[in-house]
Design a protein around this motif. Sequence first.
Motif, PDB file in Angstrom:
ATOM      1  N   CYS A 139      58.284  48.217  31.395  1.00  0.00           N
ATOM      2  CA  CYS A 139      59.369  47.604  32.152  1.00  0.00           C
ATOM      3  C   CYS A 139      58.942  46.242  32.699  1.00  0.00           C
ATOM      4  O   CYS A 139      57.979  46.139  33.462  1.00  0.00           O
ATOM      5  CB  CYS A 139      59.782  48.512  33.302  1.00  0.00           C
ATOM      6  SG  CYS A 139      61.156  47.816  34.213  1.00  0.00           S
TER       7      CYS A 139
ATOM      8  N   THR B 128      69.235  52.315  36.045  1.00  0.00           N
ATOM      9  CA  THR B 128      67.934  52.945  36.294  1.00  0.00           C
ATOM     10  C   THR B 128      67.618  52.968  37.793  1.00  0.00           C
ATOM     11  O   THR B 128      67.280  54.012  38.344  1.00  0.00           O
ATOM     12  CB  THR B 128      66.810  52.154  35.595  1.00  0.00           C
ATOM     13  OG1 THR B 128      67.044  50.771  35.812  1.00  0.00           O
ATOM     14  CG2 THR B 128      66.736  52.474  34.129  1.00  0.00           C
TER      15      THR B 128
ATOM     16  N   ARG C 149      55.456  46.552  26.016  1.00  0.00           N
ATOM     17  CA  ARG C 149      56.911  46.654  26.211  1.00  0.00           C
ATOM     18  C   ARG C 149      57.259  47.488  27.441  1.00  0.00           C
ATOM     19  O   ARG C 149      58.360  48.030  27.542  1.00  0.00           O
ATOM     20  CB  ARG C 149      57.595  47.243  24.964  1.00  0.00           C
ATOM     21  CG  ARG C 149      57.415  46.459  23.685  1.00  0.00           C
ATOM     22  CD  ARG C 149      57.684  44.970  23.866  1.00  0.00           C
ATOM     23  NE  ARG C 149      59.071  44.654  24.146  1.00  0.00           N
ATOM     24  CZ  ARG C 149      59.923  44.223  23.234  1.00  0.00           C
ATOM     25  NH1 ARG C 149      59.548  44.115  21.978  1.00  0.00           N
ATOM     26  NH2 ARG C 149      61.149  43.911  23.571  1.00  0.00           N
TER      27      ARG C 149
ATOM     28  N   MET D 254      61.292  58.029  25.587  1.00  0.00           N
ATOM     29  CA  MET D 254      61.284  56.713  24.961  1.00  0.00           C
ATOM     30  C   MET D 254      61.020  56.923  23.479  1.00  0.00           C
ATOM     31  O   MET D 254      60.358  57.893  23.109  1.00  0.00           O
ATOM     32  CB  MET D 254      60.115  55.946  25.571  1.00  0.00           C
ATOM     33  CG  MET D 254      60.277  54.491  25.636  1.00  0.00           C
ATOM     34  SD  MET D 254      58.848  53.793  26.467  1.00  0.00           S
ATOM     35  CE  MET D 254      57.524  54.251  25.387  1.00  0.00           C
TER      36      MET D 254
ATOM     37  N   ALA E  28      56.709  56.404  34.224  1.00  0.00           N
ATOM     38  CA  ALA E  28      58.117  56.140  34.531  1.00  0.00           C
ATOM     39  C   ALA E  28      58.569  54.758  34.060  1.00  0.00           C
ATOM     40  O   ALA E  28      59.705  54.572  33.639  1.00  0.00           O
ATOM     41  CB  ALA E  28      58.349  56.278  36.023  1.00  0.00           C
TER      42      ALA E  28
ATOM     43  N   ALA F 193      60.476  44.549  34.780  1.00  0.00           N
ATOM     44  CA  ALA F 193      60.940  44.347  36.156  1.00  0.00           C
ATOM     45  C   ALA F 193      60.458  45.443  37.099  1.00  0.00           C
ATOM     46  O   ALA F 193      61.095  45.745  38.093  1.00  0.00           O
ATOM     47  CB  ALA F 193      62.457  44.293  36.170  1.00  0.00           C
TER      48      ALA F 193
ATOM     49  N   ALA G  47      69.656  47.293  31.807  1.00  0.00           N
ATOM     50  CA  ALA G  47      68.355  47.889  32.146  1.00  0.00           C
ATOM     51  C   ALA G  47      68.130  47.926  33.648  1.00  0.00           C
ATOM     52  O   ALA G  47      67.431  48.790  34.161  1.00  0.00           O
ATOM     53  CB  ALA G  47      67.232  47.103  31.469  1.00  0.00           C
ATOM     54  N   GLY G  48      68.733  46.964  34.364  1.00  0.00           N
ATOM     55  CA  GLY G  48      68.371  46.792  35.763  1.00  0.00           C
ATOM     56  C   GLY G  48      69.337  47.379  36.755  1.00  0.00           C
ATOM     57  O   GLY G  48      69.146  47.225  37.956  1.00  0.00           O
TER      58      GLY G  48
ATOM     59  N   ARG H 229      59.628  55.412  19.706  1.00  0.00           N
ATOM     60  CA  ARG H 229      58.801  54.413  19.046  1.00  0.00           C
ATOM     61  C   ARG H 229      58.712  54.761  17.563  1.00  0.00           C
ATOM     62  O   ARG H 229      58.975  55.900  17.180  1.00  0.00           O
ATOM     63  CB  ARG H 229      57.376  54.412  19.621  1.00  0.00           C
ATOM     64  CG  ARG H 229      57.268  53.843  21.030  1.00  0.00           C
ATOM     65  CD  ARG H 229      57.483  52.340  21.008  1.00  0.00           C
ATOM     66  NE  ARG H 229      57.256  51.744  22.310  1.00  0.00           N
ATOM     67  CZ  ARG H 229      58.224  51.513  23.203  1.00  0.00           C
ATOM     68  NH1 ARG H 229      59.461  51.881  22.937  1.00  0.00           N
ATOM     69  NH2 ARG H 229      57.957  50.929  24.339  1.00  0.00           N
TER      70      ARG H 229
HETATM   71  C1  HEM Z   1      63.326  52.620  38.702  1.00  0.00           C
HETATM   72  C2  HEM Z   1      63.870  51.715  37.928  1.00  0.00           C
HETATM   73  C3  HEM Z   1      63.439  51.435  36.490  1.00  0.00           C
HETATM   74  C4  HEM Z   1      62.813  52.257  35.582  1.00  0.00           C
HETATM   75  C5  HEM Z   1      62.398  53.710  35.772  1.00  0.00           C
HETATM   76  C6  HEM Z   1      62.640  51.472  34.368  1.00  0.00           C
HETATM   77  C7  HEM Z   1      62.006  51.948  33.213  1.00  0.00           C
HETATM   78  C8  HEM Z   1      61.825  51.211  32.065  1.00  0.00           C
HETATM   79  C9  HEM Z   1      61.141  51.679  30.872  1.00  0.00           C
HETATM   80  C10 HEM Z   1      60.567  53.088  30.692  1.00  0.00           C
HETATM   81  C11 HEM Z   1      61.156  50.678  29.960  1.00  0.00           C
HETATM   82  C12 HEM Z   1      60.556  50.715  28.536  1.00  0.00           C
HETATM   83  C13 HEM Z   1      61.651  51.150  27.567  1.00  0.00           C
HETATM   84  C14 HEM Z   1      61.172  51.184  26.130  1.00  0.00           C
HETATM   85  O1  HEM Z   1      60.217  50.515  25.798  1.00  0.00           O
HETATM   86  O2  HEM Z   1      61.794  51.894  25.315  1.00  0.00           O
HETATM   87  C15 HEM Z   1      61.837  49.545  30.570  1.00  0.00           C
HETATM   88  C16 HEM Z   1      62.062  48.328  29.962  1.00  0.00           C
HETATM   89  C17 HEM Z   1      62.783  47.303  30.520  1.00  0.00           C
HETATM   90  N1  HEM Z   1      63.283  47.241  31.800  1.00  0.00           N
HETATM   91 FE1  HEM Z   1      63.129  48.669  33.217  1.00  0.00          FE
HETATM   92  N2  HEM Z   1      63.151  50.219  34.561  1.00  0.00           N
HETATM   93  C18 HEM Z   1      63.653  50.153  35.840  1.00  0.00           C
HETATM   94  C19 HEM Z   1      64.257  49.068  36.449  1.00  0.00           C
HETATM   95  C20 HEM Z   1      64.517  47.872  35.816  1.00  0.00           C
HETATM   96  C21 HEM Z   1      65.173  46.737  36.441  1.00  0.00           C
HETATM   97  C22 HEM Z   1      65.628  46.701  37.917  1.00  0.00           C
HETATM   98  C23 HEM Z   1      65.292  45.780  35.471  1.00  0.00           C
HETATM   99  C24 HEM Z   1      65.909  44.396  35.556  1.00  0.00           C
HETATM  100  C25 HEM Z   1      66.106  43.727  36.650  1.00  0.00           C
HETATM  101  C26 HEM Z   1      64.695  46.294  34.259  1.00  0.00           C
HETATM  102  C27 HEM Z   1      64.605  45.593  33.069  1.00  0.00           C
HETATM  103  C28 HEM Z   1      63.946  46.040  31.946  1.00  0.00           C
HETATM  104  C29 HEM Z   1      63.871  45.278  30.702  1.00  0.00           C
HETATM  105  C30 HEM Z   1      64.466  43.903  30.442  1.00  0.00           C
HETATM  106  C31 HEM Z   1      63.117  46.070  29.805  1.00  0.00           C
HETATM  107  C32 HEM Z   1      62.728  45.724  28.369  1.00  0.00           C
HETATM  108  C33 HEM Z   1      61.344  45.111  28.352  1.00  0.00           C
HETATM  109  C34 HEM Z   1      60.842  44.802  26.947  1.00  0.00           C
HETATM  110  O3  HEM Z   1      61.275  45.433  25.974  1.00  0.00           O
HETATM  111  O4  HEM Z   1      59.963  43.919  26.820  1.00  0.00           O
HETATM  112  N3  HEM Z   1      64.228  47.549  34.506  1.00  0.00           N
HETATM  113  N4  HEM Z   1      62.235  49.892  31.857  1.00  0.00           N
END
Ligand code: HEM
Length: 350
Positions: free
Chosen positions: A294, A159, A292, A223, A286, A296, A155-156, A225
Amino acid sequence: MTKPMGDCTLRMFEEWRKQRNGEVVIKIEISKEFHKLTADIIATTAFGSSYAEGIELCRSQTELEKYYNASLNKVFIPGTQYLPTPTNIKLWELDKKVKNSIKRIIDARLKSKCKTYGYGDDLLGAMLNAAKSNEHERMMRMDEIIEECKNFYYAGQGTISLALTWTTMLLSLHQDWQEKLREEVFNECGKDKIPDSDTLSKLKLLNMVLMESLRLYGPVIKMSREATQDMKVGHLEIPKGTSIIIPFLKMHTDKAMWGEDTEQFNPLRFVNGISQAAIHPNALNAFSIGPRACIAKNFAMIEAKTVLTMILQQFRLSLSPEYKHTPVDHFNLFPQYGLPVMLQPLDSSS
Ligand code: HEM
């Protein structure tokens, strides 16, 4: 975390300096550079891993993602995931490689336990400390920790690498904005200091540009759901159990929401904050919203701002004539032929 993020960025600059080989302007396929950089940053900040281990993990994970993305467009027949087809065998091999890489990172950490921080104060340290803190109550198992590491890595990395790529494309195209941001960066952070969280929070224009970039080229396009109960959304009746795709990209360019100039790059629409940029305060999705969303988001914004600030301090960017604008949906939004840019150091003697 800006310090390790800055150190990783300096390492990337050092590689660029070697590639220049005396030339003033060089062409670089910067999406690949960001891919390596963000792997390095997540490996260092979340797992404290060595550079080589992080890159090894990144290679296997990237290949795994390619197979995974390709399988998304195929009809899924239940049970076929267990058959030893050539694709499945490759997937299993890569998954094993990723797990082994993470296990090596964990093993090294377990050996380096110290009195003050236990297993460390980064993400991996926090999970290991939790797993080992109470022997009677069930905390986290080692396989769960490995899965969480994979999750964070997946995820990190991709993206944020894409967010950096698309923002760089926009700044290379809109030279006026590149200059405005450089001026802001020089005023707030100076010409060569690694920014810290205080200075980053002062970069209002950079924040607006990132928001606009996430609106037009947000890496997560959609996304999914599932409706947990019968519900009504606007005029739509949605029965319980229905799978719903939420199309961020379409929502981010909806004229009714964003106005007639929705397809234009206009960071000023965010001048009064995200909630005032469109008709609905939550129009920018975004990072998703709700429980749920992001986890981070702040980490991602700090990373993007640190890297872009440092690039603006050192280099002038323009698009290479070879660049072909073909964004494609491979689960996330990718530039199909990468992003070749021309890179010119501001101080050509450096
Ligand atoms: C510009 C960068 C990023 C974007 C656009 C982004 C976008 C998203 C989105 C839209 C979700 C929700 C997905 C869903 O529910 O189906 C998500 C979840 C998540 N993201 Fe990011 N993300 C970014 C960067 C990061 C980074 C840098 C990390 C980790 C260091 C990260 C870790 C996570 C995790 C662990 C989840 C799951 C959270 C959960 O289900 O409770 N993301 N992200």
